[in-house]
Design an enzyme around this catalytic site. Structure first.
Site, PDB file in Angstrom:
ATOM      1  N   ASP A  46       0.838  -1.208   0.000  1.00 15.22           N
ATOM      2  CA  ASP A  46       0.000   0.000   0.000  1.00 15.22           C
ATOM      3  C   ASP A  46       0.867   1.250   0.000  1.00 15.22           C
ATOM      4  O   ASP A  46       1.508   1.559   1.001  1.00 15.22           O
ATOM      5  CB  ASP A  46      -0.894   0.002   1.247  1.00 15.22           C
ATOM      6  CG  ASP A  46      -1.817   1.203   1.266  1.00 15.22           C
ATOM      7  OD1 ASP A  46      -2.914   1.103   0.686  1.00 15.22           O
ATOM      8  OD2 ASP A  46      -1.437   2.257   1.833  1.00 15.22           O
ATOM      9  N   TYR A  51       3.034   9.834  -0.514  1.00 19.85           N
ATOM     10  CA  TYR A  51       4.110   9.246   0.296  1.00 19.85           C
ATOM     11  C   TYR A  51       5.483   9.491  -0.333  1.00 19.85           C
ATOM     12  O   TYR A  51       6.507   9.337   0.329  1.00 19.85           O
ATOM     13  CB  TYR A  51       3.914   7.738   0.506  1.00 19.85           C
ATOM     14  CG  TYR A  51       2.635   7.320   1.199  1.00 19.85           C
ATOM     15  CD1 TYR A  51       1.804   8.248   1.814  1.00 19.85           C
ATOM     16  CD2 TYR A  51       2.256   5.979   1.249  1.00 19.85           C
ATOM     17  CE1 TYR A  51       0.628   7.860   2.433  1.00 19.85           C
ATOM     18  CE2 TYR A  51       1.078   5.582   1.876  1.00 19.85           C
ATOM     19  CZ  TYR A  51       0.267   6.530   2.450  1.00 19.85           C
ATOM     20  OH  TYR A  51      -0.892   6.126   3.059  1.00 19.85           O
ATOM     21  N   LYS A  76      -2.716   5.745  -4.302  1.00 19.63           N
ATOM     22  CA  LYS A  76      -3.828   6.661  -4.007  1.00 19.63           C
ATOM     23  C   LYS A  76      -3.615   8.020  -4.663  1.00 19.63           C
ATOM     24  O   LYS A  76      -2.481   8.497  -4.776  1.00 19.63           O
ATOM     25  CB  LYS A  76      -3.968   6.862  -2.493  1.00 19.63           C
ATOM     26  CG  LYS A  76      -3.868   5.592  -1.683  1.00 19.63           C
ATOM     27  CD  LYS A  76      -4.133   5.821  -0.202  1.00 19.63           C
ATOM     28  CE  LYS A  76      -3.728   4.599   0.614  1.00 19.63           C
ATOM     29  NZ  LYS A  76      -2.280   4.535   0.904  1.00 19.63           N
ATOM     30  N   HIS A 109      -7.681   9.363  -2.008  1.00 17.06           N
ATOM     31  CA  HIS A 109      -7.079   9.347  -0.667  1.00 17.06           C
ATOM     32  C   HIS A 109      -7.993   9.955   0.411  1.00 17.06           C
ATOM     33  O   HIS A 109      -8.113   9.415   1.497  1.00 17.06           O
ATOM     34  CB  HIS A 109      -5.733  10.087  -0.729  1.00 17.06           C
ATOM     35  CG  HIS A 109      -4.731   9.619   0.267  1.00 17.06           C
ATOM     36  ND1 HIS A 109      -3.383   9.534  -0.016  1.00 17.06           N
ATOM     37  CD2 HIS A 109      -4.863   9.209   1.548  1.00 17.06           C
ATOM     38  CE1 HIS A 109      -2.733   9.099   1.052  1.00 17.06           C
ATOM     39  NE2 HIS A 109      -3.607   8.902   2.017  1.00 17.06           N
ATOM     40  N   LEU A 191      -2.009  -0.834  13.725  1.00 20.28           N
ATOM     41  CA  LEU A 191      -1.355  -1.011  15.023  1.00 20.28           C
ATOM     42  C   LEU A 191      -1.473   0.254  15.868  1.00 20.28           C
ATOM     43  O   LEU A 191      -0.768   0.399  16.872  1.00 20.28           O
ATOM     44  CB  LEU A 191       0.128  -1.363  14.826  1.00 20.28           C
ATOM     45  CG  LEU A 191       0.400  -2.626  13.997  1.00 20.28           C
ATOM     46  CD1 LEU A 191       1.902  -2.788  13.741  1.00 20.28           C
ATOM     47  CD2 LEU A 191      -0.159  -3.857  14.716  1.00 20.28           C
ATOM     48  N   ILE A 230      -3.043  -3.209   6.878  1.00 21.28           N
ATOM     49  CA  ILE A 230      -1.767  -2.933   6.189  1.00 21.28           C
ATOM     50  C   ILE A 230      -0.749  -2.334   7.157  1.00 21.28           C
ATOM     51  O   ILE A 230      -0.386  -1.169   7.060  1.00 21.28           O
ATOM     52  CB  ILE A 230      -1.985  -1.992   4.978  1.00 21.28           C
ATOM     53  CG1 ILE A 230      -2.981  -0.850   5.338  1.00 21.28           C
ATOM     54  CG2 ILE A 230      -2.478  -2.773   3.772  1.00 21.28           C
ATOM     55  CD1 ILE A 230      -3.051   0.253   4.293  1.00 21.28           C
ATOM     56  N   ARG A 238      10.328  -6.950  12.767  1.00 19.77           N
ATOM     57  CA  ARG A 238       8.892  -6.655  12.933  1.00 19.77           C
ATOM     58  C   ARG A 238       8.110  -6.938  11.648  1.00 19.77           C
ATOM     59  O   ARG A 238       6.954  -7.357  11.705  1.00 19.77           O
ATOM     60  CB  ARG A 238       8.695  -5.192  13.322  1.00 19.77           C
ATOM     61  CG  ARG A 238       9.168  -4.870  14.728  1.00 19.77           C
ATOM     62  CD  ARG A 238       9.086  -3.374  14.920  1.00 19.77           C
ATOM     63  NE  ARG A 238       9.311  -2.976  16.294  1.00 19.77           N
ATOM     64  CZ  ARG A 238       9.402  -1.698  16.673  1.00 19.77           C
ATOM     65  NH1 ARG A 238       9.290  -0.732  15.765  1.00 19.77           N
ATOM     66  NH2 ARG A 238       9.592  -1.394  17.932  1.00 19.77           N
ATOM     67  N   ASN A 242       4.965  -9.374  11.931  1.00 19.62           N
ATOM     68  CA  ASN A 242       3.598  -8.928  11.631  1.00 19.62           C
ATOM     69  C   ASN A 242       2.875  -9.811  10.614  1.00 19.62           C
ATOM     70  O   ASN A 242       1.653  -9.701  10.479  1.00 19.62           O
ATOM     71  CB  ASN A 242       3.606  -7.474  11.144  1.00 19.62           C
ATOM     72  CG  ASN A 242       4.047  -6.504  12.228  1.00 19.62           C
ATOM     73  OD1 ASN A 242       4.116  -6.862  13.404  1.00 19.62           O
ATOM     74  ND2 ASN A 242       4.348  -5.272  11.847  1.00 19.62           N
TER      75      ASN A 242
HETATM   76  P1  NDP Z   1       0.822   1.300  11.903  1.00 17.95           P
HETATM   77  O1  NDP Z   1      -0.358   1.159  12.777  1.00 17.95           O
HETATM   78  O2  NDP Z   1       1.071   0.303  10.843  1.00 17.95           O
HETATM   79  O3  NDP Z   1       2.084   1.397  12.864  1.00 17.95           O
HETATM   80  C1  NDP Z   1       3.384   1.620  12.362  1.00 17.95           C
HETATM   81  C2  NDP Z   1       4.300   1.910  13.552  1.00 17.95           C
HETATM   82  O4  NDP Z   1       4.304   0.770  14.419  1.00 17.95           O
HETATM   83  C3  NDP Z   1       5.715   2.175  13.171  1.00 17.95           C
HETATM   84  O5  NDP Z   1       6.218   3.173  14.049  1.00 17.95           O
HETATM   85  C4  NDP Z   1       6.418   0.845  13.416  1.00 17.95           C
HETATM   86  O6  NDP Z   1       7.753   1.041  13.785  1.00 17.95           O
HETATM   87  C5  NDP Z   1       5.624   0.296  14.565  1.00 17.95           C
HETATM   88  N1  NDP Z   1       5.562  -1.174  14.534  1.00 17.95           N
HETATM   89  C6  NDP Z   1       5.278  -1.947  13.463  1.00 17.95           C
HETATM   90  N2  NDP Z   1       5.292  -3.247  13.795  1.00 17.95           N
HETATM   91  C7  NDP Z   1       5.589  -3.301  15.098  1.00 17.95           C
HETATM   92  C8  NDP Z   1       5.771  -4.374  16.011  1.00 17.95           C
HETATM   93  N3  NDP Z   1       5.631  -5.637  15.604  1.00 17.95           N
HETATM   94  N4  NDP Z   1       6.061  -4.085  17.307  1.00 17.95           N
HETATM   95  C9  NDP Z   1       6.203  -2.798  17.692  1.00 17.95           C
HETATM   96  N5  NDP Z   1       6.042  -1.742  16.883  1.00 17.95           N
HETATM   97  C10 NDP Z   1       5.744  -1.986  15.596  1.00 17.95           C
HETATM   98  O7  NDP Z   1       0.774   2.790  11.332  1.00 17.95           O
HETATM   99  P2  NDP Z   1       0.791   3.533   9.925  1.00 17.95           P
HETATM  100  O8  NDP Z   1       0.256   4.883  10.219  1.00 17.95           O
HETATM  101  O9  NDP Z   1       2.080   3.419   9.230  1.00 17.95           O
HETATM  102  O10 NDP Z   1      -0.311   2.763   9.061  1.00 17.95           O
HETATM  103  C11 NDP Z   1      -0.036   1.651   8.238  1.00 17.95           C
HETATM  104  C12 NDP Z   1      -0.253   1.987   6.785  1.00 17.95           C
HETATM  105  O11 NDP Z   1      -1.574   2.472   6.568  1.00 17.95           O
HETATM  106  C13 NDP Z   1       0.621   3.131   6.262  1.00 17.95           C
HETATM  107  O12 NDP Z   1       1.967   2.760   6.087  1.00 17.95           O
HETATM  108  C14 NDP Z   1      -0.109   3.482   5.002  1.00 17.95           C
HETATM  109  O13 NDP Z   1       0.167   2.545   3.981  1.00 17.95           O
HETATM  110  C15 NDP Z   1      -1.564   3.362   5.464  1.00 17.95           C
HETATM  111  N6  NDP Z   1      -2.120   4.674   5.888  1.00 17.95           N
HETATM  112  C16 NDP Z   1      -3.124   5.199   5.116  1.00 17.95           C
HETATM  113  C17 NDP Z   1      -3.696   6.421   5.445  1.00 17.95           C
HETATM  114  C18 NDP Z   1      -4.787   6.958   4.608  1.00 17.95           C
HETATM  115  O14 NDP Z   1      -5.177   8.120   4.803  1.00 17.95           O
HETATM  116  N7  NDP Z   1      -5.325   6.209   3.689  1.00 17.95           N
HETATM  117  C19 NDP Z   1      -3.239   7.195   6.612  1.00 17.95           C
HETATM  118  C20 NDP Z   1      -2.211   6.531   7.379  1.00 17.95           C
HETATM  119  C21 NDP Z   1      -1.696   5.307   7.024  1.00 17.95           C
HETATM  120  P3  NDP Z   1       9.041   0.710  12.836  1.00 17.95           P
HETATM  121  O15 NDP Z   1       8.673   1.097  11.445  1.00 17.95           O
HETATM  122  O16 NDP Z   1      10.098   1.563  13.424  1.00 17.95           O
HETATM  123  O17 NDP Z   1       9.318  -0.762  12.983  1.00 17.95           O
END
Ligand code: NDP
Length: 277
Positions: A46, A51, A76, A109, A191, A230, A238, A242
């Protein structure tokens, strides 16, 4: 071989239920991060024009050796590209950056309801869909009122609505609305962006009971509710953790405890008012 199940969208296209998000992954790191995800078994990726990492993402797809038909690529359309002609141009630019001749899913988006542009923008996505350049088209951050308007004024039913969704924002009404209309719900920030949510003691207790991590437990909750998720991570361990969520089940007590975590608090903007271009 990946054990990720598929959700069949309303046009028959099959989408992996668990995918990999790349928001906040810089373009020059995206190739490596997405490669790690593909190596771990993710097939749904995604991204989004905003981005700024469609190029790096496309490089990882190209060099992966995974057959194109096994990949599921979502991108998007950003807010500044609303409008019929602008949307068509933005789609061409995304495809070029990704190095693809079609995407699997193209989403608007944000609805930006005050701008009054999402209907004509959707008509551009209908054209892209009719041309076969997106196997499915859908929405992100759309609420029932916005979707109702599309259903009554346009002809292609959105396949997906990608929204903020995690245990603290469970979106029960929106999920039910989407289900009634044959629209698959997809969770962004599944998450809860990591910090905070993953330290919740209730989630910690359920995770300990199953001998899994809090993140795995939350992802299992998403999967058992039946929508797509996603998660994003830039950390190889991680990324693997996941997707290692297909050999345990939450029970009714666990699901009831999760239900009690819904505070309705958003991490991201309110789709009714968000209009940053
Ligand atoms: P997430 O809920 O996926 O969380 C990501 C964060 O959690 C990062 O800081 C990551 O750290 C941490 N993390 C991931 N796995 C673990 C684990 N196993 N244990 C502990 N910490 C963990 O947040 P996002 O906001 O990134 O959302 C996911 C995706 O959703 C985005 O990447 C994007 O593709 C989409 N999105 C879409 C939006 C929209 O408007 N349509 C808006 C926001 C997001 P690290 O990377 O340091 O490991």
């Amino acid at each position: 071989m990946s054990k990720v199940p598929f959700i069949t969208l309303n046009n028959g296209v099959r989408m992996p239920q668990l995918g990999f998000g790349v928001w906040q992954v810089p373009d020059d790191e995206a190739a490596e991060t997405v490669s790690a995800a593909l190596e771990a078994g993710y097939r749904s990726i995604d991204t989004a024009a905003i981005y700024g990492n469609e190029k790096g993402t496309g490089q990882a797809l190209a060099r992966s050796g995974v057959a194109r038909e096994e990949l599921f690529v979502t991108t998007k359309l950003w807010n500044s590209d609303h409008g019929y002609d602008a949307a068509l141009r933005a789609f061409d630019a995304s495809l070029a950056r990704l190095g693809l001749d079609y995407v699997d899913l193209y989403l608007i988006h944000w609805p930006m309801p005050a701008a009054g542009t999402f209907v004509e923008t959707w008509q551009a996505l209908e054209k892209i869909y009719a041309e076969g350049r997106a196997r499915a088209v859908g929405l992100s951050n759309f609420h029932p009122g916005h979707i109702q308007r599309l259903l009554s004024e346009t002809s292609v039913r959105p396949a997906v609505d990608q929204v903020e969704l995690h245990p603290r924002l469970q979106q029960s009404e929106l999920r039910a609305f989407n289900a009634r209309h044959g629209i698959a719900t997809e969770a962004w920030s599944p998450l809860g962006q990591g910090r905070g949510l993953l330290d919740d003691p209730v989630i910690g207790r359920i995770a300990a009971k199953h001998g899994r991590s809090p993140a795995q437990t939350v992802l299992r909750w998403h999967l058992q509710l039946g929508h797509m998720a996603i998660p994003k991570s830039s950390t190889p361990s991680r990324i693997r953790e996941n997707i290692d969520v297909f050999d345990f089940e939450l029970d009714a007590d666990d699901l009831a405890a999760f239900a009690g975590l819904d505070t309705g608090d958003r991490l991201g903007p309110d789709p009714e008012t968000f209009s940053v271009a």
